[in-house]
Design a protein around this motif. Structure first.
Motif, mmCIF file in Angstrom:
data_model
loop_
_atom_site.group_PDB
_atom_site.id
_atom_site.type_symbol
_atom_site.label_atom_id
_atom_site.label_comp_id
_atom_site.label_asym_id
_atom_site.label_seq_id
_atom_site.Cartn_x
_atom_site.Cartn_y
_atom_site.Cartn_z
ATOM 1 N N CYS A 580 0.863 -1.188 0.000
ATOM 2 C CA CYS A 580 0.000 0.000 0.000
ATOM 3 C C CYS A 580 0.896 1.233 0.000
ATOM 4 N N ASN A 581 0.675 2.121 -0.959
ATOM 5 C CA ASN A 581 1.517 3.318 -1.014
ATOM 6 C C ASN A 581 0.780 4.575 -0.586
ATOM 7 N N GLY A 582 -0.400 4.376 -0.020
ATOM 8 C CA GLY A 582 -1.090 5.508 0.600
ATOM 9 C C GLY A 582 -1.690 6.514 -0.361
ATOM 10 N N ASN A 583 -1.911 6.130 -1.606
ATOM 11 C CA ASN A 583 -2.434 7.135 -2.556
ATOM 12 C C ASN A 583 -3.890 7.494 -2.296
ATOM 13 N N GLY A 584 -4.561 6.714 -1.451
ATOM 14 C CA GLY A 584 -5.894 7.102 -0.981
ATOM 15 C C GLY A 584 -7.036 6.817 -1.940
ATOM 16 N N LEU A 585 -6.771 6.070 -2.994
ATOM 17 C CA LEU A 585 -7.860 5.772 -3.943
ATOM 18 C C LEU A 585 -9.016 5.045 -3.238
ATOM 19 N N MET A 595 -15.772 0.544 -4.329
ATOM 20 C CA MET A 595 -14.608 0.653 -3.444
ATOM 21 C C MET A 595 -14.975 0.991 -1.996
ATOM 22 N N PRO A 609 -9.090 0.253 3.253
ATOM 23 C CA PRO A 609 -7.967 -0.647 2.926
ATOM 24 C C PRO A 609 -6.627 -0.065 3.363
ATOM 25 N N LYS A 610 -6.466 1.249 3.194
ATOM 26 C CA LYS A 610 -5.203 1.865 3.621
ATOM 27 C C LYS A 610 -5.033 1.735 5.141
ATOM 28 N N CYS A 679 -8.070 -1.432 -5.892
ATOM 29 C CA CYS A 679 -6.869 -0.746 -5.421
ATOM 30 C C CYS A 679 -5.802 -0.920 -6.495
ATOM 31 N N PRO A 680 -5.134 0.161 -6.869
ATOM 32 C CA PRO A 680 -4.158 0.032 -7.964
ATOM 33 C C PRO A 680 -3.042 -0.967 -7.685
ATOM 34 N N VAL A 683 -4.202 -4.192 -2.940
ATOM 35 C CA VAL A 683 -4.100 -4.454 -1.508
ATOM 36 C C VAL A 683 -5.310 -5.315 -1.116
#
Ligand SMILES: Cc1cc2nc3c(=O)[nH]c(=O)nc-3n(C[C@H](O)[C@H](O)[C@H](O)COP(=O)(O)OP(=O)(O)OC[C@H]3O[C@@H](n4cnc5c(N)ncnc54)[C@H](O)[C@@H]3O)c2cc1C
Ligand code: SF4
Ligand code: SF4
Length: 1013
Positions: A580-585, A595, A609-610, A679-680, A683
């Protein structure tokens, strides 16, 4: 020696004493918002999309301007208490991160206050999401023009504070170009109303010894007195220098002064923005998007300025890395017909060129001119152009931009430990220098053998570049400052900016060099009058004049420092939580998107998910610090003795074991799997959630409802032997109360009566015999269809399965019911992983035995059928075998369907199951095509999750949330149709509609059967 028992992970680093005193005072005050300081709440906002991590002391979530004032007024009494405002938390450079208090305006302050279509302005609270605003403006033919890739979760407060912009900025400008006025709160609680004022008025106000007077005085002193130096210093670019915008605080003719322009781009270092009055723009009625394909990325870059010269509204570009990642993503199915391959050529660069026009004629003229140039380039093999496609359809244009907006997330999908990182990702140079700049930038990265993808706004000279590095490797971490320094020098060489779009954050250390000593001192003077004690997002942009406080730096504490404490094998084993890179999608505000329903209904970042991935990572880190080998713990899969678990569970309420916080976070998850595909970076929360539950309950006792759910597949066939008797009891009020009190289960569904067995008694479909089937010839077998039972359809919706049998027969095939075999999905959801592995193996062995018959196997319920494809693969690996269970529509797609001519009987509305829609994004379209082939009409309805999700909605503790999720998108959509029109593919969805609306919708296959009858 590693521990082989799950220990209590006591976390005792609560807020520091001065913060505790402040928070207690806040709770005693009139403050009406939320105050949170659990470890999980703080962790959920300890990261953004950057490489940094900083644990705040607490999170406060104001509900009003008055709350913000209280936050400030009280703060004056607590010298060391500092703040950082936060919206969507999508910053790429740690802008909102702090070790002080996060002031999150996104949960409550998210109302659109007034829309004035005549005068074309809107008044909003700071926590309104950009897409939310545009959805509200659309009926008026208006929109808030500055566009950014994170538009479905970034807030107006965040956009103002970073002066956000994006696609179309040449025409539509940046956020600051549209701010008409701001209501802000200073750190001492003073209310500040700002809008453009005349120079005379400003000079008058500057004479007052008030907070506003002192601000205006300093702004005049800096912006008027240093005007010449400011104009000489700041580049004349579309992406002009922001934070603080000394140039545009004055109008060009120096007749007006606007304090809002100084606040815009200030990254929360001056004020809390509470409300904003914004200019809005008419939506262009005539639009076209030309997708131009190139033989190289360089060709695309070099061609872009010609497009701008040809009056394009915007030019966006992506390189082949991004394109290839998009092709592997769920998003591609929406755009694949709009960006087709070029025969015998490889598309290595793509420009998306948008044209707007006031009239269709004007638009057509522009397009005709461009096409003639492109045709000539193609004919003469010039400029690397290898093809192009045009679309005039606004929905299609939206789809292409959605793909472009997902680019950053797509890069995150890159396999391996090196992940693309934001730290030099938004450089801006004059567009004519872009191609040369990028060639040097690439050389700089290539020299280090780094991978990267590139995309961005070539018309504005802004390119997004994310080099891939493994931040768990300290040597690679060291490249961050090195590369930052080199890129900073490179942008200076090409007359540009290090922060062309995303702001400064931890890169603030480069600000003195960009502003120069003299102007940077002015910046600090401005900070001093707004925030003399450096309490507002300290270290970002600048420190107060003559203060000795330091700026944050790119060498600041990074997430990698925490992640690398987790052993590499554990990191690999829990890759989805790590990546998870935290982009917040996953904070997507759109209620019709599948989502994360739990994130939407709670507005609590922990329950996203984040939030779940972050909690999981921290749990793994704490376990590692306790010398626990999680992988061994999983392999061992041994619960502590019942007495020990009882003892551990009894002390739960007093315990500070972080595992309980993780449990709470996981418990709110519906296991809908939207994150797994939407999630891109995929995750996949349900998978690590199940693993967590399995480990957690090695130490603690499970609640009774878990056993009920986990054993549902064993119990249902037994109960179905006497459905009337079971139903008699289930209908009694006292029984329901008992079940609710003892097991925590509500609205227990009734069994089908007559049972499936009874309904099919004597029917050849119920006479499965493997030997007989094996003895048939291939031709005889070609007419057979095997129906795979699931517990919900077979025992609770037997009519539906009977209808499937009839439909298969009507279509000329011979259906045969396979004996019921538990699927295991309910066990997986509750984390009974050992038991799930046994169930899955048993079921897979059976289905693999059937496989050689080469007879299609079909199942009705999407989430159970998809479990064979997903969870079975994870748990069984190669031993899963190759059996394939198709969903009904997948089977129907390949057989002949009778068309009785165009039917006018019913216009059906299709409500797809969210797991099905996300895992099989074309499923809605396929059902629609099937209906068309039979002369029937079916329209897919945009809805998110129904809130039932298997047994989630039947658990008393989730009942309110379950109904709330239904109300988010289903309620209104369902109300728009007659009940006879509504078709739903999910058992859960049908049950939820039945429970709330009192009438159960049919499955699409039942509508088909009715049509044929
Ligand atoms: C995948 C991805 C793509 C992106 N694409 C773009 C793009 O196309 N264009 C672009 O401009 N940016 C882009 N960004 C950056 C980011 O989305 C923007 O900066 C956005 O404006 C931040 O909004 P937010 O609500 O998430 O703010 P946050 O990240 O929460 O905060 C950003 C800053 O604003 C401050 N702030 C937030 N709310 C307030 C308030 N009410 N009062 C005072 N200060 C406040 C914070 O303290 C912080 O300094 C992208 C980010 C990601 C992850
Ligand atoms: S879970 Fe996925 S969508 Fe959410 S922040 Fe992490 S990477 Fe982004
Ligand atoms: S499975 Fe669904 S509810 Fe759970 S985290 Fe993923 S999207 Fe959210």
């Amino acid at each position: 020696m590693a521990q082989l028992e799950l220990p209590a992970l006591n976390v005792e680093n609560g807020p520091q004493s001065n913060y505790q005193a402040y928070l207690s005072a806040l709770r005693r005050s009139e403050f009406s918002g939320d105050v949170e300081f659990s470890y999980a709440s703080r962790l959920a906002v300890a990261t953004d999309n950057s490489i940094y991590q900083s644990l705040p002391q607490a999170v406060v979530l104001p509900k009003s301007v008055a709350d913000l004032k209280i936050i400030g007024e009280l703060a004056s009494q607590y010298a060391d208490v500092t703040f950082s405002a936060r919206g969507g938390g999508t910053g790429t450079n740690g802008q909102s991160l702090t070790s002080g208090i996060i002031v999150d305006v996104s949960r409550h302050m998210n109302h659109i206050l007034e829309i004035n279509p005549q005068e074309r302005w809107v008044k909003v609270q700071a926590g309104v999401v950009k897409d939310q605003l545009n959805d509200a403006l659309r009926p008026y033919g208006l929109f808030f023009a500055p566009d950014l890739s994170t538009s479905n979760r970034a807030t107006i407060g965040g956009m103002i504070s970073t002066d956000a912009s994006g696609q179309g900025s040449l025409v539509y400008g940046k956020t600051s170009d549209h701010v008409l006025g701001l209501t802000s709160v200073l750190v001492d609680g003073t209310l500040l109303e700002s809008s453009p004022m005349s120079m005379e008025e400003a000079k008058k106000i500057a004479k007052n010894n008030t907070a506003t007077g002192r601000l205006v005085k300093q702004i005049l002193a800096t912006c008027v007195d240093k005007r010449e130096q400011i104009l000489a210093k700041f580049p004349r670019m579309n992406r002009f220098l922001t934070g603080y915008d000394l140039e545009h605080a004055l109008s060009d003719d120096l007749s007006t002064v606007d304090v809002s322009r100084v606040i815009t781009g200030s990254e929360g270092s001056l004020v809390f923005v509470a409300e904003a009055k914004l200019n809005v723009t008419p939506i262009s009625k005539h639009k076209a998007l030309v997708n131009i394909k190139y033989d190289s990325f360089e060709s695309a870059l070099r061609h872009a300025p010609h497009m701008v010269a040809a009056q394009a509204t915007s030019v966006e570009t992506v390189d082949s890395n991004v394109l290839n990642l998009a092709k592997q993503d769920i998003i591609w199915h929406q755009v694949k017909d709009l960006i087709t391959e070029v025969e015998n050529k490889e598309v290595l660069g793509l420009n998306m060129v948008e044209y707007n026009g006031d009239s269709d004629d004007e638009l057509q003229d522009k397009i005709t001119l461009l096409c003639s140039k492109l045709d000539a380039a193609l004919a003469n093999n010039e400029g690397g152009v290898i093809g192009y496609q045009i679309t005039f359809d606004s929905i299609d244009i939206g789809k292409i931009y959605a793909m472009r907006k997902k680019s950053v997330g797509l890069l995150g999908k890159t396999k391996g430990r090196k992940k693309p990182l934001a730290f030099v990702e938004d450089t801006g140079v004059p567009p004519e220098n872009l191609a040369d700049f990028i060639m040097e930038f690439r050389a700089l990265l290539d020299a280090r053998n780094l991978n990267y993808g590139m995309f961005g706004h070539v018309d504005a000279g802004v390119l997004h570049v994310r080099p891939a590095l493994d931040m768990c490797d300290p040597e690679q971490e060291q490249m961050i400052p090195d590369i930052s320094n080199e890129v900073s020098a490179l942008v200076a060489k090409y007359g540009g900016l290090l922060w062309g779009e995303h702001g400064k954050g931890y890169r603030s250390e480069y600000a003195p060099a960009f502003f120069g000593e003299e102007l940077y001192a002015e910046l600090r003077k401005i900070k001093s009058v707004f925030d003399p004690h450096n309490k507002m997002n300290p270290g970002k942009i600048c420190t107060p004049y003559e203060s000795t406080a330091s700026l944050v730096s790119v060498a600041g504490v990074k997430r990698g420092e925490f992640d690398r404490q987790i052993p590499i094998e554990v990191r690999d084993a829990f890759e989805p939580a790590m990546s998870c890179n935290g982009n917040g999608l996953c904070f997507n505000y759109d209620t019709t998107s599948p989502m994360c329903p739990s994130s939407k209904i709670t507005s609590d970042r922990r329950h996203s998910p984040k939030g779940r991935a972050g909690a999981m990572r921290e749990w793994l880190r704490l376990l590692a610090n306790h010398n626990v080998d999680v992988n061994a713990l999983e392999r061992n899969a041994k619960s502590q003795s019942w007495f020990k678990r009882l003892n551990n569970s009894m002390g739960k309420a007093q315990s500070t074991d972080f595992s309980h916080e993780v449990l709470e976070v996981m418990d709110g998850c519906l296991a809908c799997k939207a994150c797994t595909s939407q999630c891109p970076v995929s995750v996949d929360v349900p998978t690590f959630r199940a693993r967590f539950l399995s480990l957690y309950y090695q130490r603690y006792l499970r609640p009774a409802k878990d056993y009920l759910v986990g054993n549902i597949e064993a119990m249902a066939p037994l109960m179905a032997k006497a459905p009337n008797m079971v139903n008699f009891f289930l209908k009694q009020g006292w029984m329901n109360s008992l079940i609710k009190k003892s097991v925590g289960y509500v609205d227990t569904p009734l069994l089908s009566s007559p049972s499936l067995k009874k309904q099919l008694v004597g029917h050849q479909a119920s006479r499965f015999d493997l030997g007989t089937l094996q003895a048939l010839s291939a031709k005889e077998r070609a007419k057979k269809v095997l129906i795979v039972q699931d517990p919900f359809t077979s025992f609770y919706e037997a009519d539906l399965l009977s209808d499937l049998v009839k439909l298969v027969e009507r279509l000329g095939y011979e259906p045969i019911l396979l004996p019921f075999k538990p699927n295991g999905k309910p066990q997986h959801v509750k984390g009974f992983l050992k038991e799930f592995a046994v169930t899955a193996k048993d079921s897979a062995d059976f289905l693999n035995k059937i496989l050689p018959l080469a007879i299609p196997m079909i199942g009705v319920d999407p989430s159970l059928v998809l479990c064979y494809r997903d969870e079975y693969k994870t748990v069984l690996g190669d031993t899963r075998g190759n059996f394939e269970v198709k969903l009904v529509h997948e089977w129907l797609a390949n057989i002949e369907l009778p068309n009785k001519g165009q039917s006018t009987e019913i216009e059906y509305a299709f409500f797809g199951h969210c797991s099905e829609k996300t895992a099989l994004p074309e499923s809605e379209k396929h059902w629609q095509q099937l209906f068309q082939r039979m002369g029937m009409s079916l329209t897919p309805i945009a809805v998110g999750c129904c809130g039932m999700a298997g047994t989630f909605g039947h658990e008393a503790s989730h009942l309110e949330q379950s109904k709330g999720i239904y109300a988010l998108s289903w309620q209104k959509a369902v109300a728009a149709f007659e009940s006879s029109q509504i078709l739903a593919t999910g058992y859960s969805c049908r049950s939820q509609v039945a429970r709330i609306e009192g009438e159960k919708p049919k499955h699409p296959l039942q509508a088909m059967l009715a049509h044929l009858s």
